[in-house]
Structures are given as structure tokens and as C-alpha cells.
Design an enzyme around this catalytic site. Structure first.
Site, PDB file in Angstrom:
ATOM      1  N   SER A 151       0.643   0.726  -0.591  1.00  0.00           N
ATOM      2  CA  SER A 151       1.135  -0.422  -1.520  1.00  0.00           C
ATOM      3  C   SER A 151       0.303  -1.738  -1.278  1.00  0.00           C
ATOM      4  CB  SER A 151       2.616  -1.042  -1.220  1.00  0.00           C
ATOM      5  OG  SER A 151       3.263   0.005  -1.292  1.00  0.00           O
ATOM      6  N   THR A 152      -0.244  -1.854  -0.230  1.00  0.00           N
ATOM      7  CA  THR A 152      -1.078  -3.012   0.036  1.00  0.00           C
ATOM      8  C   THR A 152      -2.108  -3.061   1.439  1.00  0.00           C
ATOM      9  OG1 THR A 152      -0.731  -5.410   0.874  1.00  0.00           O
ATOM     10  CG2 THR A 152       0.792  -3.637   1.456  1.00  0.00           C
ATOM     11  N   HIS A 204      -2.149  -5.193   3.614  1.00  0.00           N
ATOM     12  CA  HIS A 204      -1.713  -5.862   4.858  1.00  0.00           C
ATOM     13  C   HIS A 204      -0.570  -4.804   5.572  1.00  0.00           C
ATOM     14  CE1 HIS A 204       0.565  -8.476   2.057  1.00  0.00           C
ATOM     15  NE2 HIS A 204       1.839  -8.260   2.816  1.00  0.00           N
ATOM     16  N   ARG A 246      11.512  10.956   3.898  1.00  0.00           N
ATOM     17  CA  ARG A 246      12.310  10.687   4.997  1.00  0.00           C
ATOM     18  C   ARG A 246      13.433   9.691   5.024  1.00  0.00           C
ATOM     19  NH1 ARG A 246       7.397  11.428   5.752  1.00  0.00           N
ATOM     20  NH2 ARG A 246       6.117  12.236   7.483  1.00  0.00           N
TER      21      ARG A 246
END
Ligand code: INI
Length: 154
Positions: A85-86, A88, A127
């Protein structure tokens, strides 16, 4: 030898769940898993509180406030940090894990780490109840055990 061990007994216990909305397709399933585990082990649904935060980064602040409020015997922290997603990812994953550990140790209240850190959303969904257990359920089982164990030690 004297042995202490917690049982999965949630009767009369009050539990707060803090869950992030980021990746809520995943975190919604984690919340369901945690709620199911707690209620199946005796926690009354009326004694459950759900607090939603924007992202996993915000979980430690809110979990710590809930832990220190004196209103809950334990907190279950649920989130999903997904590398895809990113860029960071690493910062968010590191801060949420360190932050939860810090808030639990400094408050003395069990805060279970139910935050998924995965490479893909598929791994996260697996999960969160699809294939490889439900990390929300696991985190709830952890606080059930600790809520029974900690009073035995004081
Ligand atoms: N928050 C998540 O919960 N999961 C993520 O995967 C994620 N990524 O990848 O960016 C994420 N970011 C938002 C972060 O938690 C904060 O909400 C934001 O940085 C504002 O403080």
C-alpha cells in the site's frame, strides 16, 4: 513447584478493542474474530467497547488512553499494515509494534498485538479468517489468558 497460568475465562471482564479503519476490509474481519473469541469465552457483549482509529499509527495513543482509563481489564489492538500500500510501511509497522509494547508495559494493562504486517492484501485476508486463522481471535485469546493470570500474581 507452584505454577501460575491463566485460563480462558472472560466472565465479568471488560475489554476495549481498538481497530484501524485503514484496510478495513481486513480489520473488519479481525474485529469479528476478536469479538467472537471474547463472547464465546464469557465476556458479555455489553462489556465490549470498539474504538476505531484512522490507521495503525494511531493505535498506540488510543490503546494507551483506554488502558489507563481504569475502565478496561485489557485492550485488543487490531490493524493491518500492508507493504504494497505504501512506501512508509516500515515506519508504520515499527511504530505500531513499539508503541503497543510501550503502552502495555507502562500502563500495566494487557494490550494484545493483533496488527497484521504483510506484503500483500491477500496474505492479510488469509490471516483475518480466510485461510490461516484469524489474528483478531488470537489476540483476544491472549488477553483472556492475561486477564486471568495477572490477578493471580498480585
Ligand atoms: N495505516 C495502516 O493501518 N495500514 C497501512 O498499511 C498503512 N499504510 O500502508 O500506509 C497505514 N498508513 C496510515 C498511518 O497508519 C496513519 O494513519 C497516517 O500516517 C496518519 O498518521
Amino acid at each position: 513447584m507452584k505454577v501460575f497460568e491463566g485460563k480462558y475465562e472472560g466472565k465479568g471482564r471488560k475489554v476495549a478493542i481498538v481497530a484501524s479503519r485503514f484496510n478495513d476490509l481486513v480489520t473488519g474481519h479481525l474485529v469479528e474474530g476478536a469479538q467472537d473469541a471474547l463472547v464465546r469465552h464469557g465476556v458479555s457483549d455489553a462489556d465490549l467497547t470498539l474504538v476505531k482509529v484512522p490507521g495503525a499509527f494511531e493505535i498506540p495513543l488510543v490503546a494507551g488512553k483506554l488502558a489507563r482509563s481504569g475502565r478496561y481489564d485489557a485492550v485488543v489492538a487490531l490493524g493491518a499494515v500492508i507493504r504494497g500500500s505504501t512506501p512508509h510501511f516500515d515506519y508504520v509497522a515499527a511504530e505500531v509494534s513499539k508503541g503497543i509494547a510501550h503502552e502495555s508495559l507502562s500502563s500495566g494493562v494487557p494490550i494484545a498485538f493483533g496488527v497484521l504486517t504483510t506484503d500483500t492484501i491477500e496474505q492479510a485476508l488469509e490471516r483475518a479468517g480466510l485461510k490461516a486463522g484469524n489474528k483478531g481471535w488470537d489476540a483476544a485469546m491472549t488477553v483472556l489468558e492475561l486477564m486471568d493470570l495477572l490477578p493471580q500474581l498480585s
